[in-house]
Design a protein around this motif. Structure first.
Motif, mmCIF file in Angstrom:
data_model
loop_
_atom_site.group_PDB
_atom_site.id
_atom_site.type_symbol
_atom_site.label_atom_id
_atom_site.label_comp_id
_atom_site.label_asym_id
_atom_site.label_seq_id
_atom_site.Cartn_x
_atom_site.Cartn_y
_atom_site.Cartn_z
ATOM 1 N N SER A 301 0.851 -1.328 -0.087
ATOM 2 C CA SER A 301 -0.057 -0.064 0.038
ATOM 3 C C SER A 301 0.766 1.234 -0.073
ATOM 4 O O SER A 301 1.563 1.540 0.962
ATOM 5 N N SER A 303 0.253 4.553 -0.643
ATOM 6 C CA SER A 303 -0.233 5.925 -0.588
ATOM 7 C C SER A 303 0.533 6.687 0.116
ATOM 8 O O SER A 303 1.022 8.071 -0.102
ATOM 9 N N SER A 304 0.847 6.628 1.499
ATOM 10 C CA SER A 304 1.889 7.278 2.427
ATOM 11 C C SER A 304 3.105 7.680 1.871
ATOM 12 O O SER A 304 3.833 8.725 2.060
ATOM 13 N N GLN A 307 3.155 10.063 -1.655
ATOM 14 C CA GLN A 307 2.471 10.974 -1.670
ATOM 15 C C GLN A 307 3.257 12.250 -1.870
ATOM 16 O O GLN A 307 4.342 12.274 -1.110
ATOM 17 N N TYR A 314 3.308 6.189 -10.788
ATOM 18 C CA TYR A 314 3.458 5.611 -9.521
ATOM 19 C C TYR A 314 3.006 3.949 -9.769
ATOM 20 O O TYR A 314 2.082 3.672 -10.388
ATOM 21 N N MET A 319 -3.895 2.001 -3.697
ATOM 22 C CA MET A 319 -4.014 3.359 -3.108
ATOM 23 C C MET A 319 -5.541 3.602 -2.944
ATOM 24 O O MET A 319 -6.381 3.180 -3.431
ATOM 25 N N SER A 320 -5.690 4.559 -2.043
ATOM 26 C CA SER A 320 -6.990 5.207 -1.811
ATOM 27 C C SER A 320 -7.531 5.891 -3.043
ATOM 28 O O SER A 320 -6.786 6.378 -3.741
ATOM 29 N N HIS A 322 -9.040 8.663 -3.201
ATOM 30 C CA HIS A 322 -8.603 10.083 -3.266
ATOM 31 C C HIS A 322 -7.352 10.370 -3.645
ATOM 32 O O HIS A 322 -6.873 11.419 -4.239
ATOM 33 N N ASP A 323 -6.461 9.475 -3.078
ATOM 34 C CA ASP A 323 -5.126 9.515 -3.531
ATOM 35 C C ASP A 323 -4.639 9.456 -4.935
ATOM 36 O O ASP A 323 -3.736 9.855 -5.347
ATOM 37 N N ASP A 326 -5.715 12.750 -6.743
ATOM 38 C CA ASP A 326 -4.670 13.668 -6.292
ATOM 39 C C ASP A 326 -3.478 13.461 -7.379
ATOM 40 O O ASP A 326 -2.876 14.665 -8.030
ATOM 41 N N ALA A 327 -3.087 12.191 -7.622
ATOM 42 C CA ALA A 327 -1.962 11.822 -8.369
ATOM 43 C C ALA A 327 -2.205 12.133 -9.929
ATOM 44 O O ALA A 327 -1.540 12.950 -10.413
#
Length: 377
Positions: A301, A303-304, A307, A314, A319-320, A322-323, A326-327
């Motif tokens: 996972s 995302s963190s 980011q 990526y 990933m979530s 919303h992430d 964003d990407a």
């Protein structure tokens, strides 16, 4: 440089190992754990993680068979028992949140019960293996082709290069007080003192002291300085950082030797992970023919870890929602392969590495039942 996908150990070596394993002498559990820590030191793991020996039968415990899996489910544990495993290395820790009881009530509790009844130890390296130079993320990067890579979040050494976590620097007001100040600083345990000359803004020469000390000693240094403020000036307190470790840390930022189209990267990833499908989110203004040079990746996972990282692409397991948005809004495309699909393939390389580390004294078995719980229909 990272080479293209390939085996780590020659076939002849593997054949020799298989013959040795058939009559393996075994190793004490503590010796095996020491070798595992040499390969992926637990100090590399994230602070939130639950790594290391999770289940331990009463000693002494000899390991003849080490069983490797990405996830330890009940089905995988039964497979391990059929293989007469003495130690299960589960990449993901089967015990993550604390257990308040060990009964037959939940599947994770049953894992502990069955393992202890059968005298099977359970060990998890997880993020220690993610960060290691020969670990999961380095293996995942090999699927991109020839590239250079560096950790996105480098790991720091487990300890400072010198004894001490802080450095206190100050100037002695008058030369006649130097011996008094030096004597006081040298009398503080776990503090080392050095002197050097410096000049004031007006060009006047003065003596400056540098005191390297532990957190505990820092308190005593501070108390003495506050009680003798007439003897010193221009005091600074510096926090000493542990040094960064090369090629060790979370995630990898990879620069391909030659840029290729996004569709080419997708095919390389699918071939490396042995997947027929992956999920793709195209970055704003991008297409399958867009060129890719920089790839930020993180097994599992991501995302963190990913980011805010600038890259063309990526690559991670999940990933979530919303992430991902964003990407893509920043023109970064995203490939998702499902969580454990970005990790499990490394176990074959890990088996070969362990064969060398354990000097073929332990039989190594790779799970055939272990698989990602999600599948494409």
């Amino acid at each position: 440089m990272l080479a293209s996908p390939g085996r780590l150990v020659p076939a002849a070596f593997q054949l020799a190992c298989s013959r040795a394993w058939s009559s393996s002498s075994g190793m004490d559990l503590k010796a095996v754990l020491s070798s595992l820590n040499d390969l992926a030191p637990l100090s590399f793991a994230e602070s939130w993680d639950n790594v290391g020996l999770l289940v331990e039968p009463s000693p002494p415990h000899t390991v003849h068979t080490l069983f490797l899996t990405n996830d330890l489910t009940e089905a995988v544990l039964e497979e391990a028992l059929r293989e007469k495993a003495d130690l299960v290395l589960s990449y993901h820790p089967p015990i993550f949140r604390p257990l308040t009881r060990v009964t037959w009530g939940t599947w994770k509790e049953r894992l502990v019960v069955r393992a202890l009844e059968a005298r099977v130890a359970v060990y998890s390296p997880h993020t220690a293996l993610d960060a290691a130079p020969q670990g999961v993320n380095t293996w995942l990067a090999r699927g991109l082709g020839i590239c250079t890579s560096k950790p996105i979040h480098p790991s720091r050494a487990p300890s400072h290069p010198t004894e001490g976590t802080h450095r206190v620097e100050f100037s002695v007001r008058h030369s006649q007080d130097l011996d008094t100040v030096l004597s006081a600083m040298k009398g503080i345990s776990h503090a080392s003192v050095t002197c050097f000359s410096s000049r004031t803004d007006s060009g006047e020469e003065q003596t400056r002291l540098s005191v390297t000390c532990t957190q505990e000693a820092l308190t005593r240094v501070g108390v003495w300085l506050s009680q003798n403020s007439q003897l010193h000036e221009k005091t600074e307190v510096l926090v000493l950082e542990k040094p960064l470790l090369l090629q060790t840390g979370m995630g990898r930022l990879c620069t391909l030797e030659e840029s290729v189209s996004l569709v080419t990267v997708i095919e390389r990833v699918k071939r490396h992970l042995r997947l027929s499908h992956v999920r793709l989110a195209l970055g704003a203004g991008r297409s399958l023919d867009s060129q890719v040079q920089d790839v930020a990746l993180c097994a599992g996972s991501g995302s963190s870890v990913l980011q805010g990282v600038r890259a063309d692409l990526y690559l991670t397991g999940e990933m979530s929602h919303h992430d991902v948005l964003d990407a893509t809004s920043q023109g970064i495309s995203v490939i998702l392969c499902e969580h454990s699909n970005t990790e499990r393939g490394f176990l074959s390389d890990l088996r070969d590495l362990l064969a060398m580390h354990l000097d073929s004294r332990v039989r190594l078995v790779l799970s055939e039942c272990d698989r990602d719980p999600l599948s494409m229909m």
